[in-house]
Design a protein around this motif. Structure first.
Motif, PDB file in Angstrom:
ATOM      1  N   ASP A 102      62.394  36.908  53.696  1.00 41.27           N
ATOM      2  CA  ASP A 102      61.911  37.470  52.433  1.00 41.27           C
ATOM      3  C   ASP A 102      63.000  37.618  51.374  1.00 41.27           C
ATOM      4  OD1 ASP A 102      59.247  37.621  53.074  1.00 41.27           O
ATOM      5  OD2 ASP A 102      59.219  39.781  53.398  1.00 41.27           O
ATOM      6  N   SER A 103      64.248  37.457  51.749  1.00 41.40           N
ATOM      7  CA  SER A 103      65.315  37.592  50.760  1.00 41.40           C
ATOM      8  C   SER A 103      65.268  36.477  49.718  1.00 41.40           C
ATOM      9  CB  SER A 103      66.691  37.647  51.432  1.00 41.40           C
ATOM     10  OG  SER A 103      67.018  36.430  52.057  1.00 41.40           O
ATOM     11  N   ILE A 104      64.410  35.485  49.933  1.00 44.54           N
ATOM     12  CA  ILE A 104      64.215  34.437  48.931  1.00 44.54           C
ATOM     13  C   ILE A 104      63.586  35.019  47.662  1.00 44.54           C
ATOM     14  CG2 ILE A 104      61.918  33.646  49.662  1.00 44.54           C
ATOM     15  CD1 ILE A 104      63.104  30.751  49.254  1.00 44.54           C
ATOM     16  N   TYR A 105      62.920  36.168  47.794  1.00 47.80           N
ATOM     17  CA  TYR A 105      62.298  36.835  46.645  1.00 47.80           C
ATOM     18  C   TYR A 105      63.335  37.763  46.008  1.00 47.80           C
ATOM     19  CZ  TYR A 105      58.219  35.088  49.083  1.00 47.80           C
ATOM     20  OH  TYR A 105      57.313  34.287  49.731  1.00 47.80           O
ATOM     21  N   VAL A 106      64.207  37.177  45.191  1.00 51.67           N
ATOM     22  CA  VAL A 106      65.358  37.907  44.663  1.00 51.67           C
ATOM     23  C   VAL A 106      64.978  39.020  43.694  1.00 51.67           C
ATOM     24  CG1 VAL A 106      66.962  35.999  45.007  1.00 51.67           C
ATOM     25  CG2 VAL A 106      65.757  36.214  42.828  1.00 51.67           C
ATOM     26  N   GLN A 107      63.783  38.996  43.149  1.00 45.40           N
ATOM     27  CA  GLN A 107      63.381  40.028  42.194  1.00 45.40           C
ATOM     28  C   GLN A 107      62.993  41.328  42.896  1.00 45.40           C
ATOM     29  OE1 GLN A 107      61.438  37.473  43.099  1.00 45.40           O
ATOM     30  NE2 GLN A 107      59.392  38.277  43.444  1.00 45.40           N
ATOM     31  N   ASP A 108      62.692  41.295  44.169  1.00 44.77           N
ATOM     32  CA  ASP A 108      62.194  42.482  44.873  1.00 44.77           C
ATOM     33  C   ASP A 108      63.222  43.604  45.046  1.00 44.77           C
ATOM     34  OD1 ASP A 108      59.818  41.132  45.032  1.00 44.77           O
ATOM     35  OD2 ASP A 108      59.900  40.788  47.184  1.00 44.77           O
ATOM     36  N   PRO A 109      64.463  43.329  45.470  1.00 45.45           N
ATOM     37  CA  PRO A 109      65.381  44.440  45.739  1.00 45.45           C
ATOM     38  C   PRO A 109      66.116  44.978  44.506  1.00 45.45           C
ATOM     39  CG  PRO A 109      66.397  42.402  46.415  1.00 45.45           C
ATOM     40  CD  PRO A 109      64.999  42.060  45.965  1.00 45.45           C
ATOM     41  N   LEU A 110      65.876  44.380  43.337  1.00 47.03           N
ATOM     42  CA  LEU A 110      66.603  44.759  42.123  1.00 47.03           C
ATOM     43  C   LEU A 110      65.674  44.895  40.933  1.00 47.03           C
ATOM     44  CD1 LEU A 110      69.324  41.945  42.203  1.00 47.03           C
ATOM     45  CD2 LEU A 110      69.722  44.320  42.800  1.00 47.03           C
ATOM     46  N   ILE A 111      66.004  45.824  40.064  1.00 43.45           N
ATOM     47  CA  ILE A 111      65.396  45.855  38.743  1.00 43.45           C
ATOM     48  C   ILE A 111      66.550  45.629  37.774  1.00 43.45           C
ATOM     49  CG2 ILE A 111      64.214  47.246  37.006  1.00 43.45           C
ATOM     50  CD1 ILE A 111      62.926  48.779  39.364  1.00 43.45           C
ATOM     51  N   ILE A 112      66.458  44.594  36.970  1.00 41.84           N
ATOM     52  CA  ILE A 112      67.529  44.259  36.041  1.00 41.84           C
ATOM     53  C   ILE A 112      67.263  44.931  34.704  1.00 41.84           C
ATOM     54  CG2 ILE A 112      68.755  42.378  34.904  1.00 41.84           C
ATOM     55  CD1 ILE A 112      69.086  42.376  37.939  1.00 41.84           C
ATOM     56  N   THR A 113      68.274  45.620  34.190  1.00 39.45           N
ATOM     57  CA  THR A 113      68.177  46.271  32.895  1.00 39.45           C
ATOM     58  C   THR A 113      69.320  45.783  32.011  1.00 39.45           C
ATOM     59  OG1 THR A 113      69.633  48.157  33.345  1.00 39.45           O
ATOM     60  CG2 THR A 113      67.338  48.335  34.100  1.00 39.45           C
ATOM     61  N   ASP A 114      69.290  46.177  30.745  1.00 44.77           N
ATOM     62  CA  ASP A 114      70.390  45.824  29.849  1.00 44.77           C
ATOM     63  C   ASP A 114      71.717  46.423  30.303  1.00 44.77           C
ATOM     64  OD1 ASP A 114      68.897  44.276  28.092  1.00 44.77           O
ATOM     65  OD2 ASP A 114      68.376  45.975  26.821  1.00 44.77           O
ATOM     66  N   LYS A 115      71.656  47.494  31.064  1.00 44.44           N
ATOM     67  CA  LYS A 115      72.874  48.193  31.487  1.00 44.44           C
ATOM     68  C   LYS A 115      73.286  47.867  32.913  1.00 44.44           C
ATOM     69  CE  LYS A 115      72.266  51.886  28.224  1.00 44.44           C
ATOM     70  NZ  LYS A 115      72.291  53.305  27.975  1.00 44.44           N
ATOM     71  N   GLY A 116      72.547  47.014  33.595  1.00 45.06           N
ATOM     72  CA  GLY A 116      72.909  46.655  34.958  1.00 45.06           C
ATOM     73  C   GLY A 116      71.707  46.584  35.869  1.00 45.06           C
ATOM     74  N   ALA A 117      71.977  46.537  37.160  1.00 41.82           N
ATOM     75  CA  ALA A 117      70.930  46.403  38.168  1.00 41.82           C
ATOM     76  C   ALA A 117      70.666  47.737  38.842  1.00 41.82           C
ATOM     77  CB  ALA A 117      71.333  45.371  39.210  1.00 41.82           C
ATOM     78  N   VAL A 118      69.398  48.030  39.062  1.00 35.62           N
ATOM     79  CA  VAL A 118      68.979  49.201  39.820  1.00 35.62           C
ATOM     80  C   VAL A 118      68.534  48.693  41.190  1.00 35.62           C
ATOM     81  CG1 VAL A 118      67.339  51.107  39.954  1.00 35.62           C
ATOM     82  CG2 VAL A 118      68.211  50.370  37.713  1.00 35.62           C
TER      83      VAL A 118
END
Length: 118
Positions: free
Chosen positions: A78-94
């Motif tokens: 499932d790590s192929i779904y790179v959008q799942d473990p991160l939320i990208i913002t203008d100030k960095g990754a959550v």
């Protein structure tokens, strides 16, 4: 390096992906994990590589910068779904919390890679 995905219509300048070579690793690895991850059937490793290579070739024509998350010993298919473990913002990754037990290490693995990117 500035990251962000606040627009769904602007041109993509930089993209984060993970190749099935680094997520699936081998057909044997796929066979070991697919049921536990609730896939409807096991992905065909060789076919996924061919299709992904074609997909990336198309992307390279339009996206100037593509980053690939590397294989990580604590992540699975499932790590192929790179959008799942991160939320990208203008100030960095959550870093997120993953629902599937097998995916619990993905946010830290993704965070390590994002730190290397700056």
């Amino acid at each position: 390096m500035k990251f962000g995905s606040q627009s769904e219509v602007n041109q993509i300048r930089s993209l984060l992906l993970k190749n099935p070579r680094d997520a699936f690793i081998s057909q044997n690895n796929v066979q070991d994990q697919w049921k536990e991850l609730n896939y409807s059937e096991p992905p065909d490793y060789k076919k996924s590589l061919e299709e992904y290579d074609d997909f990336v070739e198309i992307l390279r024509a339009y996206v100037p910068e593509i980053h690939f998350r590397p294989q990580h010993e604590q992540t699975g298919l499932d790590s192929i779904y790179v959008q799942d473990p991160l939320i990208i913002t203008d100030k960095g990754a959550v870093l997120c919390s993953m629902g599937k037990e097998k995916r619990q290490a993905e946010p830290s693995a993704a965070g390590e890679f994002m730190e290397k990117l700056g």
